[in-house]
Design a protein around this motif. Structure first.
Motif, PDB file in Angstrom:
ATOM      1  N   ASP A  82      -8.141 -28.721 -42.066  1.00 31.97           N
ATOM      2  CA  ASP A  82      -9.584 -28.918 -42.228  1.00 31.97           C
ATOM      3  C   ASP A  82     -10.060 -28.475 -43.610  1.00 31.97           C
ATOM      4  OD1 ASP A  82      -9.855 -29.983 -39.706  1.00 31.97           O
ATOM      5  OD2 ASP A  82     -10.573 -28.126 -38.774  1.00 31.97           O
ATOM      6  N   ASN A 103      -2.767 -34.762 -29.945  1.00 32.49           N
ATOM      7  CA  ASN A 103      -3.722 -35.867 -30.129  1.00 32.49           C
ATOM      8  C   ASN A 103      -4.716 -35.601 -31.254  1.00 32.49           C
ATOM      9  OD1 ASN A 103      -2.476 -37.182 -27.990  1.00 32.49           O
ATOM     10  ND2 ASN A 103      -3.952 -36.442 -26.467  1.00 32.49           N
ATOM     11  N   ASP A 104      -5.057 -34.333 -31.465  1.00 26.49           N
ATOM     12  CA  ASP A 104      -6.016 -33.987 -32.517  1.00 26.49           C
ATOM     13  C   ASP A 104      -5.383 -33.966 -33.901  1.00 26.49           C
ATOM     14  OD1 ASP A 104      -8.110 -33.747 -30.759  1.00 26.49           O
ATOM     15  OD2 ASP A 104      -7.845 -31.582 -30.474  1.00 26.49           O
ATOM     16  N   TRP A 105      -4.082 -33.893 -33.966  1.00 25.44           N
ATOM     17  CA  TRP A 105      -3.430 -33.690 -35.262  1.00 25.44           C
ATOM     18  C   TRP A 105      -3.687 -34.821 -36.262  1.00 25.44           C
ATOM     19  CZ3 TRP A 105       2.075 -31.169 -34.447  1.00 25.44           C
ATOM     20  CH2 TRP A 105       1.902 -29.886 -33.898  1.00 25.44           C
ATOM     21  N   PRO A 106      -3.427 -36.082 -35.924  1.00 26.01           N
ATOM     22  CA  PRO A 106      -3.602 -37.132 -36.942  1.00 26.01           C
ATOM     23  C   PRO A 106      -5.042 -37.293 -37.398  1.00 26.01           C
ATOM     24  CG  PRO A 106      -3.117 -38.098 -34.788  1.00 26.01           C
ATOM     25  CD  PRO A 106      -2.887 -36.634 -34.660  1.00 26.01           C
ATOM     26  N   THR A 107      -5.991 -37.123 -36.492  1.00 26.98           N
ATOM     27  CA  THR A 107      -7.396 -37.307 -36.873  1.00 26.98           C
ATOM     28  C   THR A 107      -7.897 -36.153 -37.737  1.00 26.98           C
ATOM     29  OG1 THR A 107      -8.150 -36.238 -34.821  1.00 26.98           O
ATOM     30  CG2 THR A 107      -7.891 -38.642 -34.806  1.00 26.98           C
ATOM     31  N   ARG A 108      -7.232 -34.997 -37.648  1.00 21.90           N
ATOM     32  CA  ARG A 108      -7.639 -33.819 -38.427  1.00 21.90           C
ATOM     33  C   ARG A 108      -6.773 -33.624 -39.671  1.00 21.90           C
ATOM     34  NH1 ARG A 108      -9.861 -30.050 -34.578  1.00 21.90           N
ATOM     35  NH2 ARG A 108      -9.870 -28.445 -36.215  1.00 21.90           N
ATOM     36  N   GLY A 109      -5.771 -34.484 -39.866  1.00 24.64           N
ATOM     37  CA  GLY A 109      -4.991 -34.407 -41.099  1.00 24.64           C
ATOM     38  C   GLY A 109      -3.636 -33.746 -40.999  1.00 24.64           C
ATOM     39  N   GLU A 111       0.123 -34.034 -40.403  1.00 21.01           N
ATOM     40  CA  GLU A 111       1.154 -35.071 -40.373  1.00 21.01           C
ATOM     41  C   GLU A 111       2.288 -34.611 -39.449  1.00 21.01           C
ATOM     42  OE1 GLU A 111       2.169 -36.494 -44.413  1.00 21.01           O
ATOM     43  OE2 GLU A 111       0.567 -35.130 -45.080  1.00 21.01           O
TER      44      GLU A 111
END
Length: 418
Positions: A82, A103-109, A111
């Motif tokens: 973030d 599930n939150d990892w790709p949308t929050r950056g 990799e």
């Protein structure tokens, strides 16, 4: 150190740091090592460093659980992403399930790449069993501790913390840990292409810095003195480092003069390592072996088949049952030690991606030695007379389990396991 001890160390140093290991690993001086005996301290250290990260976090693990430990580490990774830190994670396709927290990892950056998603995948049967992390190229971790709560084991609450170890590293060795991650990151994308063609992204690492790996020069020059503490990062893969970890064990045990302490949950090594232990015991070395139990029933039946030759040679064997023994550690003559992910079985020594840290003359070896000796005293000793008096049915079961394991491993390693 006595004159004789100094000469023995010099012989060990020359064997370990000589030209024959140039392509395998390098020893460096000037490192700081901190030993963790459980996940509690390890996770606190990792999360603290991730929260202070300014540019880069990488993590590779076999198991990442959606429990209190996994959620805390995941939250730290997301906080770092973030604020603009590049965060990359490698998990194993079999060791780690498809977790909701991912599930939150790709949308929050964050990799995320998965090594060998299927049981038999593009990398065959191999797994990435390594437990590595690097933050800002300043601090690295290596050991046997997965991202899992100390007391949890497949939904069963352990009576005591899992017996496991990791080390925090600062200094020149950090560059070697980082490089191993980079090669793995690109290998997952491109497959087993020549290492030179992978062109990993080392943009965050200054190869001209004093701590950068010195390519092609004699590793012994890294020590700047025979008695100076040294550290090596030893990675095992299926490319150029196929037997690097096994050779590190064989060299140290072969040079042992007083004591070999070894603890491992899955003890099914090939003949070379077993011979090294028996030869050491026969020449008067005090060899103590701690073996974990009650995780895989098949191994609980197969491993005792190996006890007879070891016990007759004078090896002292104890089975640890206080809690889950997961540490893969060893100390030789109080001046050589290793902490890592590699079990002493066919999968770890010949198939999986593994990583150990080897310490020479480092102050942390004393703490590691104390922990192993304490665990040995808490374990159930195997007596030769009692072992020989096992019922015929039990002996037959041990023989069947061992030979079944051996046949299966020979198939999986294409005849490499002996």
């Amino acid at each position: 150190m006595t004159g004789g001890g100094t000469r023995r160390f010099e012989r060990l140093r020359q064997t370990l740091f000589g030209r024959r290991y140039w392509s395998k690993y390098r020893f460096t001086a000037g490192n700081e090592v901190r030993l963790f005996r459980s996940g509690e301290g390890f996770f606190a250290s990792l999360i603290e460093r991730i929260d202070a990260a300014g540019k880069d976090v990488v993590l590779e693990t076999y198991i990442f659980c959606n429990d209190s430990a996994g959620q805390a580490v995941s939250a730290a990774l997301l906080r770092a992403a973030d604020r603009g830190v590049r965060v990359r994670v490698i998990t194993d396709g079999i060791g780690t399930a498809r977790l909701a927290l991912f599930n939150d990892w790709p949308t929050r950056g964050v990799e995320h790449r998965i090594y060998n998603p299927h049981l038999f995948g593009r990398f065959g049967f191999s797994r990435t069993h390594r437990k590595l992390a690097v933050v800002d190229d300043q601090v690295a971790w290596c050991g046997g501790i997965n991202i899992v709560d100390d007391y949890e084991n497949d939904g069963v609450r352990l009576p005591y913390r899992r017996w496991d170890f990791a080390v925090e590293l600062q200094g020149p060795v950090v560059a070697d840990v980082r490089e191993a991650f980079e090669v793995q990151w690109h290998r997952i994308r491109f497959g087993h292409r020549p290492v030179e063609s992978l062109q990993p992204d080392f943009a965050l690492k200054d190869d001209t810095s004093p701590s950068a790996p010195a390519r092609g020069r004699n590793r012994s020059t890294d020590l700047r003195g025979a008695g100076e503490p040294a550290v090596a990062f030893v990675a095992r893969d299926n490319l150029i480092n196929r037997r690097a970890i096994e050779k590190a064990y064989l060299t140290a045990i072969g040079q042992a003069r007083a004591e070999v302490l070894l603890a491992n949950p899955y003890f099914m090594p090939g003949r070379k390592l077993r011979r090294a232990l028996t030869f050491a015991a026969r020449r008067g070395v005090d060899v103590k072996l701690i073996i974990g139990r009650k995780e895989f029933a098949a191994l609980d039946y197969a491993v005792p088949f190996l006890y007879r030759s070891l016990l007759k040679a004078g090896v002292k064997i104890a089975e640890y049952e206080k809690t889950m023994l997961h540490g893969k550690v060893a100390v030789v003559d109080s001046n050589w030690g290793t902490v890592g992910s590699s079990n002493l079985d066919a999968l770890s020594l010949m198939l999986n991606n593994e990583a150990n840290v080897v310490l020479v003359m480092d102050p942390q070896i004393d703490a590691l030695r104390e922990a192993i000796l304490t665990a040995f005293d808490e374990s159930r000793r195997i007596d030769l007379a009692h072992y020989e008096a096992r019922p015929a049915g039990e002996r037959l079961l041990n023989w069947l389990a061992y030979n079944t394991y051996r046949v299966v491993m020979k198939l999986l390693t294409v005849g490499g396991y002996d």
